[in-house]
Motif scaffolding. Structure first.
Motif, short mmCIF file in Angstrom:
data_model
loop_
_atom_site.label_atom_id
_atom_site.label_comp_id
_atom_site.label_asym_id
_atom_site.label_seq_id
_atom_site.Cartn_x
_atom_site.Cartn_y
_atom_site.Cartn_z
N LEU A 256 95.42 36.91 0.96
CA LEU A 256 95.72 37.14 -0.45
C LEU A 256 96.22 35.87 -1.15
N VAL A 257 97.08 35.11 -0.47
CA VAL A 257 97.57 33.85 -1.03
C VAL A 257 96.42 32.87 -1.25
N GLN A 258 95.53 32.80 -0.28
CA GLN A 258 94.39 31.88 -0.39
C GLN A 258 93.53 32.19 -1.62
N VAL A 259 93.25 33.48 -1.83
CA VAL A 259 92.41 33.87 -2.98
C VAL A 259 93.17 33.67 -4.29
N PHE A 260 94.47 33.99 -4.31
CA PHE A 260 95.27 33.82 -5.52
C PHE A 260 95.32 32.35 -5.94
N THR B 154 91.00 42.87 -7.59
CA THR B 154 90.66 41.86 -6.59
C THR B 154 91.56 41.96 -5.38
N GLY B 155 92.86 42.07 -5.60
CA GLY B 155 93.80 42.21 -4.49
C GLY B 155 93.57 43.47 -3.69
N GLN B 156 93.29 44.57 -4.37
CA GLN B 156 93.06 45.84 -3.69
C GLN B 156 91.77 45.81 -2.86
N LEU B 157 90.77 45.08 -3.35
CA LEU B 157 89.53 44.94 -2.58
C LEU B 157 89.78 44.15 -1.30
N ILE B 158 90.60 43.11 -1.37
CA ILE B 158 90.95 42.34 -0.17
C ILE B 158 91.69 43.22 0.83
N ILE B 159 92.59 44.05 0.33
CA ILE B 159 93.31 44.98 1.20
C ILE B 159 92.33 45.94 1.87
N LEU B 160 91.38 46.47 1.12
CA LEU B 160 90.38 47.38 1.67
C LEU B 160 89.59 46.72 2.79
N LYS B 161 89.16 45.47 2.56
CA LYS B 161 88.35 44.76 3.56
C LYS B 161 89.17 44.38 4.79
N SER B 162 90.50 44.33 4.65
CA SER B 162 91.36 43.97 5.78
C SER B 162 91.54 45.11 6.77
N LEU C 78 93.32 47.90 5.85
CA LEU C 78 94.38 48.75 5.30
C LEU C 78 93.80 49.63 4.20
N LEU C 79 94.60 50.60 3.76
CA LEU C 79 94.16 51.51 2.72
C LEU C 79 94.82 51.11 1.40
N PRO C 80 94.04 50.70 0.40
CA PRO C 80 94.65 50.31 -0.88
C PRO C 80 95.26 51.50 -1.60
N VAL C 81 96.30 51.24 -2.37
CA VAL C 81 96.95 52.30 -3.13
C VAL C 81 96.11 52.71 -4.33
N ARG C 82 95.49 51.71 -4.98
CA ARG C 82 94.71 51.98 -6.19
C ARG C 82 93.21 51.97 -5.90
N GLY C 83 92.48 52.69 -6.71
CA GLY C 83 91.03 52.75 -6.54
C GLY C 83 90.60 54.09 -5.98
N GLU C 84 89.40 54.48 -6.33
CA GLU C 84 88.86 55.75 -5.86
C GLU C 84 88.06 55.53 -4.59
N ILE C 85 88.43 56.26 -3.54
CA ILE C 85 87.71 56.18 -2.27
C ILE C 85 87.13 57.55 -1.96
N MET C 86 85.85 57.60 -1.77
CA MET C 86 85.18 58.88 -1.51
C MET C 86 84.77 58.98 -0.05
N ILE C 87 84.92 60.16 0.53
CA ILE C 87 84.52 60.41 1.91
C ILE C 87 83.43 61.46 1.90
N ALA D 109 102.54 39.48 -7.12
CA ALA D 109 102.69 40.89 -6.80
C ALA D 109 101.70 41.73 -7.60
N HIS D 110 101.55 41.42 -8.88
CA HIS D 110 100.62 42.19 -9.71
C HIS D 110 99.17 41.85 -9.39
N PHE D 111 98.90 40.65 -8.93
CA PHE D 111 97.55 40.30 -8.46
C PHE D 111 97.15 41.20 -7.30
N ILE D 112 98.08 41.48 -6.40
CA ILE D 112 97.77 42.31 -5.22
C ILE D 112 97.44 43.74 -5.63
#
Length: 318
Positions: free
Chosen positions: A53-57, A291-299, A301-310, A284-287
């Protein structure tokens, strides 16, 4: 005339000099939302995802220079409370006492949920006892159970050795608060290393060990679907049932965090105390933004924001 011009020049010089002194922040900070230099603290267990996240920021905001302090959760929060830093990433919210302390001193503390992380149990690849129940995890951590054959009759693996990343880490605090209900971990067979990497290395060479770490340490970067873990250890499946088996036990995959099948899930927060709303606030707000939430998803982990469908998929063999 020249004398008057001299006095005008001196007056303007003094005016702009005083103005620049008044504009300079009393705390010496010059960072903004997207520029300058700043430190922040984090529990060491989140270092893989935060490094990314730091690298992308910093690539997005070239004038920004962020320096993470990777430590244990307790020390990270204490740095925030002592005004040494303005942002700490932790696996818990402020306690009411911490929040009130900052408010009473004129600050405006804020907690931003960022992601959900599965607390992972890992074992050696030679260990075939890779399913475990929440009930048995409690028995091990409380010291009631010390041997593998007390969980799986017939097991010849001997004593159970449990390794944590740090005795003041977020993983230890989660186990005490959320698994043991506030009771202390109480077994001579449980100890702490220094880092999550050391936990993995210990489990890799110890057939009768269990390691406790954050699941973001486990994803195999070669797998873009986040459905495999590192090959040098086995990630244990955990069941909410008293008797664990392959049909009722789950690993800390994102989908099982989302649908609540995996039992050990913790929320990762950005704990802020940044009165200037400078670089720590911006990061903090970038995360929490797309963009930050997408990085979290790819890592993994489960992002807090965003719609995820199963979707359930039925595969037919014809």
């Amino acid at each position: 005339m020249y004398k008057n011009l001299f006095y005008i020049f001196v007056g303007l010089t003094m005016f702009f000099g005083l103005s620049s002194c008044e504009d300079k922040p009393k705390d010496g900070r010059t960072d903004t939302y997207s520029s300058g230099a700043a430190q922040f603290a984090s529990d060491e267990s989140f270092s893989p995802i935060l490094d990314e996240l730091v690298q992308v920021f910093e690539a997005t905001y070239p004038k920004a220079d962020l320096s993470p302090i990777y430590t244990n959760e307790l020390d990270g929060i204490n740095l925030l409370l002592s005004d040494s830093i303005y942002l700490t990433i932790a696996a818990r919210n402020f306690t009411q006492k911490e929040f009130d302390n900052l408010k009473d001193r004129g600050f405006q503390p804020k907690a931003i949920p960022l992601a959900y992380d599965g607390l992972a149990l890992i074992c050696n690849n030679q260990n075939t006892d890779s399913c475990i129940s929440v009930k048995d995890v409690k028995r091990i951590l409380s010291g009631e159970v010390k041997n593998w054959n007390e969980i799986n009759p017939g097991s010849k693996r001997g004593e159970i050795w449990v390794c944590f990343d740090n005795k003041q880490s977020s993983t230890v605090h989660y186990c005490v608060d959320s698994i043991l209900g506030g009771q202390p971990i109480n077994s001579p067979n449980i100890f702490a290393a220094k880092t999550s990497k050391e936990v993995i290395e210990y489990v890799e060479k110890t057939p009768n060990a269990i390691g406790v770490i954050g699941s973001n340490w486990l994803n195999d970067k070669r797998d873009t679907t986040n459905t495999t873990f590192k090959k040098n250890i086995t990630v244990m499946s955990v069941s909410k049932k008293d008797e664990a088996n392959e049909m009722n036990s789950w690993k800390p995959y994102q989908v099982w965090l989302l649908n609540n099948r995996y039992p050990f899930v913790r929320t990762i927060y950005a704990l802020l105390n940044d009165p200037r709303r400078g670089l720590p606030w911006g990061f903090a707000h970038f995360i929490e933004q797309p963009t930050g939430q997408l990085i979290i998803l790819k890592s993994g982990l489960l992002p807090v924001r965003g719609e995820i469908m199963i979707r359930d998929v039925n595969v037919k063999n014809e």
